[in-house]
Scaffold this active site. Structure first.
Site, short mmCIF file in Angstrom:
data_model
loop_
_atom_site.label_atom_id
_atom_site.label_comp_id
_atom_site.label_asym_id
_atom_site.label_seq_id
_atom_site.Cartn_x
_atom_site.Cartn_y
_atom_site.Cartn_z
N CYS A 80 0.22 3.73 2.82
CA CYS A 80 0.72 3.14 4.07
C CYS A 80 2.21 3.40 4.22
CB CYS A 80 0.46 1.63 4.10
SG CYS A 80 -1.27 1.17 4.03
N CYS A 106 0.84 -1.21 0.00
CA CYS A 106 0.00 0.00 0.00
C CYS A 106 0.87 1.26 0.00
CB CYS A 106 -0.90 -0.06 1.23
SG CYS A 106 -1.72 1.48 1.67
#
Length: 102
Positions: A33, A30
């Site tokens: 993230c 991600c």
């Protein structure tokens, strides 16, 4: 203090912590993230008054389901085992610290 890697076997440590708890639900793949991750690490190092943990949703799907994670990164603030605040999406360090001060 460093970031605690939280999983279903040690989640009790986060849940029963006397400190204010910040949990970062993330995945290695991600992009947002990966943007938030250094902020989480810095907050853990600079603020020993908080219990800071990261939960990899790919490795811990049960915890992700328990917390109703539908998009990542998702940050959860807990006090005495109860969720007091949660937020999805990338945040700046200042925004994350503000979550902890509410």
């Amino acid at each position: 203090m460093s970031v605690f890697s939280v999983n279903k076997n040690n989640f009790h440590s986060a849940e029963t912590s006397e400190k204010l708890v910040l949990l970062d639900f993330y995945a290695d793949w991600c992009g947002p993230c990966r943007m938030v991750s250094p902020f989480i690490d810095e907050i853990a190092e600079e603020n020993p008054q908080y219990f800071v943990g990261k939960i990899n949703v790919d490795q811990e799907p049960e915890l992700a389901q328990t917390f109703g994670v539908s998009s990542i990164p998702m940050l959860v603030v807990m006090k005495h085992g109860k969720i007091v605040l949660q937020s999805s999406g990338a945040k700046s360090k200042a925004e994350i610290l503000a979550m902890l001060e509410e």
